[in-house]
Design a protein around this motif. Structure first.
Motif, PDB file in Angstrom:
ATOM      1  N   MET A  59       0.772  -1.296  -0.045  1.00  0.00           N
ATOM      2  CA  MET A  59       0.022  -0.049   0.067  1.00  0.00           C
ATOM      3  C   MET A  59       0.781   1.233  -0.059  1.00  0.00           C
ATOM      4  O   MET A  59       0.856   2.333  -0.638  1.00  0.00           O
ATOM      5  CB  MET A  59      -0.839   0.172   1.326  1.00  0.00           C
ATOM      6  CG  MET A  59      -1.794   1.266   1.247  1.00  0.00           C
ATOM      7  SD  MET A  59      -2.448   1.250   2.868  1.00  0.00           S
ATOM      8  CE  MET A  59      -1.240   1.732   3.979  1.00  0.00           C
ATOM      9  N   ILE A  60       1.934   1.271   0.913  1.00  0.00           N
ATOM     10  CA  ILE A  60       2.752   2.522   0.683  1.00  0.00           C
ATOM     11  C   ILE A  60       3.700   2.682  -0.349  1.00  0.00           C
ATOM     12  O   ILE A  60       3.588   3.576  -0.823  1.00  0.00           O
ATOM     13  CB  ILE A  60       3.726   2.343   2.141  1.00  0.00           C
ATOM     14  CG1 ILE A  60       3.052   2.413   3.396  1.00  0.00           C
ATOM     15  CG2 ILE A  60       4.889   3.266   2.223  1.00  0.00           C
ATOM     16  CD1 ILE A  60       4.000   2.027   4.741  1.00  0.00           C
ATOM     17  N   ASN A  61       4.028   1.724  -0.999  1.00  0.00           N
ATOM     18  CA  ASN A  61       4.897   1.821  -2.201  1.00  0.00           C
ATOM     19  C   ASN A  61       3.792   2.267  -3.563  1.00  0.00           C
ATOM     20  O   ASN A  61       4.407   2.920  -4.260  1.00  0.00           O
ATOM     21  CB  ASN A  61       5.227   0.421  -2.693  1.00  0.00           C
ATOM     22  CG  ASN A  61       6.633   0.186  -1.684  1.00  0.00           C
ATOM     23  OD1 ASN A  61       7.137   1.104  -0.994  1.00  0.00           O
ATOM     24  ND2 ASN A  61       6.730  -1.269  -1.409  1.00  0.00           N
ATOM     25  N   ILE A 231     -11.220   5.172  -5.514  1.00  0.00           N
ATOM     26  CA  ILE A 231     -10.495   6.023  -4.925  1.00  0.00           C
ATOM     27  C   ILE A 231      -9.038   6.117  -5.186  1.00  0.00           C
ATOM     28  O   ILE A 231      -8.668   6.963  -5.486  1.00  0.00           O
ATOM     29  CB  ILE A 231     -10.652   5.366  -3.252  1.00  0.00           C
ATOM     30  CG1 ILE A 231     -12.041   5.700  -2.713  1.00  0.00           C
ATOM     31  CG2 ILE A 231      -9.585   6.301  -2.610  1.00  0.00           C
ATOM     32  CD1 ILE A 231     -12.116   5.011  -1.497  1.00  0.00           C
ATOM     33  N   GLY A 232      -8.504   5.077  -5.846  1.00  0.00           N
ATOM     34  CA  GLY A 232      -7.348   4.850  -6.254  1.00  0.00           C
ATOM     35  C   GLY A 232      -6.985   5.657  -7.645  1.00  0.00           C
ATOM     36  O   GLY A 232      -6.016   6.534  -7.798  1.00  0.00           O
ATOM     37  N   CYS A 233      -7.967   5.549  -8.531  1.00  0.00           N
ATOM     38  CA  CYS A 233      -8.356   6.449  -9.672  1.00  0.00           C
ATOM     39  C   CYS A 233      -8.198   8.071  -9.291  1.00  0.00           C
ATOM     40  O   CYS A 233      -7.667   8.814 -10.010  1.00  0.00           O
ATOM     41  CB  CYS A 233      -9.392   6.077 -10.474  1.00  0.00           C
ATOM     42  SG  CYS A 233      -9.201   4.553 -11.516  1.00  0.00           S
ATOM     43  N   GLN A 252      -4.382  -1.188  -8.143  1.00  0.00           N
ATOM     44  CA  GLN A 252      -3.712  -1.617  -7.075  1.00  0.00           C
ATOM     45  C   GLN A 252      -4.248  -1.281  -5.717  1.00  0.00           C
ATOM     46  O   GLN A 252      -4.239  -2.149  -4.491  1.00  0.00           O
ATOM     47  CB  GLN A 252      -2.151  -0.918  -7.210  1.00  0.00           C
ATOM     48  CG  GLN A 252      -1.167  -1.568  -8.088  1.00  0.00           C
ATOM     49  CD  GLN A 252       0.010  -0.246  -8.373  1.00  0.00           C
ATOM     50  OE1 GLN A 252      -0.288   0.855  -8.157  1.00  0.00           O
ATOM     51  NE2 GLN A 252       0.964  -0.908  -9.205  1.00  0.00           N
ATOM     52  N   SER A 253      -5.050  -0.318  -5.678  1.00  0.00           N
ATOM     53  CA  SER A 253      -5.882   0.372  -4.473  1.00  0.00           C
ATOM     54  C   SER A 253      -7.062  -0.535  -4.266  1.00  0.00           C
ATOM     55  O   SER A 253      -7.355  -1.248  -2.920  1.00  0.00           O
ATOM     56  CB  SER A 253      -6.271   1.815  -4.688  1.00  0.00           C
ATOM     57  OG  SER A 253      -5.238   2.546  -5.343  1.00  0.00           O
TER      58      SER A 253
END
Length: 462
Positions: A59-61, A231-233, A252-253
């Motif tokens: 998640m961090i990366n 949300i990632g988008c 990824q999110s």
């Protein structure tokens, strides 16, 4: 004594996954589990801790890097990325004194049962992690390990008393007799109860909606992987990512939000055998007594009201995070705001309107508390080496269980004026809350057709 200290430090230096695996195996053997079963439980806990660290690193990366770009492009100062509850509690388990909470919780339960101060046999071993979290937060803020463990012990006592005073309310909501919930999130009722009573006076109970029908209209948009993708988008778009990178971040999110609960189930897999052995242990030592079995909150998870309010308030959570002055946290892992919505469901008996109002009012407090504790979670991650946060970015937990109470005890542990005033206020509100819960329990008994004078409290363990 020196040899004990060397042995103890040597175990700690092995790292949380190895150290806590060994501790869980020992606890299992104390509860007379077969070695093979105890070994499997302990090893599964170690795997769960490694898994949580891997997901947090992922998640961090990915999301973390994008959130930094988001902050730089918008000029909004959000330097802390929300992990959500699975990684946060997984991180709390890496604290060097975490193992002490197992025997403390069990001892507290045994003593209270022995003196008939509770009828709850708490077999919810997963939420030992919540006491660990309280202990480490107070310890890090105050610099006193013993004080952190003391407040965690008080939390364990209050959880058991709260379970006793809400068992029939729970039975009314779930139709499951003989169970109770010693989960920490319900202690949020100490602060929510007066607000709910105020809403009861203003808003008639007839003002409500059909949760199932509304949720059906939301459909697939309420799924973790789809919410994570959207949300990632959005983060990618505001972070200046191109089309391909934005879609990649979305996937990824979605993966991160999907993997969190999957990995978290490993903790349950590890601790369920311990819970079963603890139940047998209690049965053999408290015969001819009537108890309730203390379980985790998901026994209420089938009700649509929870998930509907969580999903509908996600845009409000994100808006608050952007406009509240002084907030440092970008909500992500904890967007499904369980630890505020579920207690509100419990106290309002599932009234959607009151749940929505209570959630909207409570979100700012949770963001500020998450910002307050973010440096301490980050410091723990750095000191244990389990997770490495990027430069200028902290780790946080939005939607923390009993956010307000943890902030209050942390401030009180430093004897700040604010902490002292809030701590005294909490004691007063606690008296009001527990008296109110006890009185309402009598009403729920009558509604359930249970004899108030001669009823047995729960069901016997047999």
């Amino acid at each position: 004594m020196e040899y004990i200290k060397i042995l103890f430090q040597g175990l700690i230096n092995m790292g949380a996954p190895v150290f806590l695996s060994i501790i869980l195996i020992i606890i299992g053997l104390i509860f007379r589990m077969k070695f093979s079963r105890a070994f499997s439980a302990g090893l599964t806990l170690g795997v769960a801790l490694v898994g949580i660290n891997l997901v947090v690193d992922f998640m961090i990366n990915n999301v973390g890097s994008a959130s930094k770009a988001f902050v730089e492009n918008t000029g909004i100062q959000l330097g802390a990325l929300d992990m959500g509850w699975p990684p946060a509690l997984g991180l709390a388990w890496t604290w060097e004194f975490a193992f002490l909470m197992f025997p403390i919780q069990i001892l507290v339960n045994l003593v209270m049962l022995s003196f008939r101060w509770t009828d709850c046999v708490n077999v919810d071993m997963w939420n030992v992690g919540n006491k660990v979290c309280t202990a480490f937060l107070v310890s890090y803020v105050s610099g006193l390990v013993w004080l952190g463990l003391l407040f965690a012990t008080i939390q364990a006592i209050l959880e058991l008393k709260n379970a006793d005073y809400t068992r029939y309310r729970l039975q009314r909501l779930t139709n499951i007799p003989g169970v109770s919930m010693p989960h920490p999130m319900f202690l949020t009722g100490i602060w929510l109860y007066p607000f709910v009573k105020l809403m009861d006076k203003i808003i008639p109970s007839t003002v409500n909606f059909d949760a199932q029908k509304v949720r059906e209209k939301i459909g697939a948009f309420g799924e973790n992987h789809i919410m994570g993708f959207l949300i990632g988008c959005l983060i990618g778009l505001f972070g200046g990512y191109d089309f391909k990178a934005t879609l990649t971040l979305g996937v990824q999110s979605g993966a991160a939000l999907t993997l969190f609960p999957l990995v978290a189930k490993l903790f349950t897999t590890a601790l369920t055998p311990i819970s079963e052995s603890a139940t047998d242990f209690m049965k053999n030592r408290f015969k001819n007594r009537t108890f309730t079995i203390g379980l985790d909150w998901p026994i209420m998870a089938g009700r649509s009201e929870h998930w509907l309010i969580m999903i509908l308030t996600i845009p409000i959570v994100l808006l608050y995070s952007l406009i509240l002055p002084g907030n440092l946290v970008l909500p992500f892992g904890g967007l499904m705001n369980i630890c505020l919505v579920v207690p509100l469901f419990f106290l309002t008996n599932g009234n959607l309107v009151k749940m929505a109002i209570g959630t909207i009012v409570g979100i700012p407090m949770q963001l500020y508390v998450a910002s307050y504790f973010a440096p301490h979670f980050t410091r723990l991650a750095q000191s244990t080496g389990g997770v490495s946060a990027p430069d200028n970015q902290m780790l946080a937990w939005f939607g923390m269980d009993i956010s307000e109470l943890r902030y209050i005890v942390a401030e009180f542990s430093q004897l700040t004026p604010v902490g002292i005033v809030l701590f005294i206020s909490t004691i007063i509100l606690s008296v009001f809350y527990f008296k109110g819960m006890k009185k309402e329990e009598e009403q729920f008994k009558k509604e359930l057709g249970i004899d108030v004078e001669n009823s047995s409290n729960g069901r016997a363990i047999s």
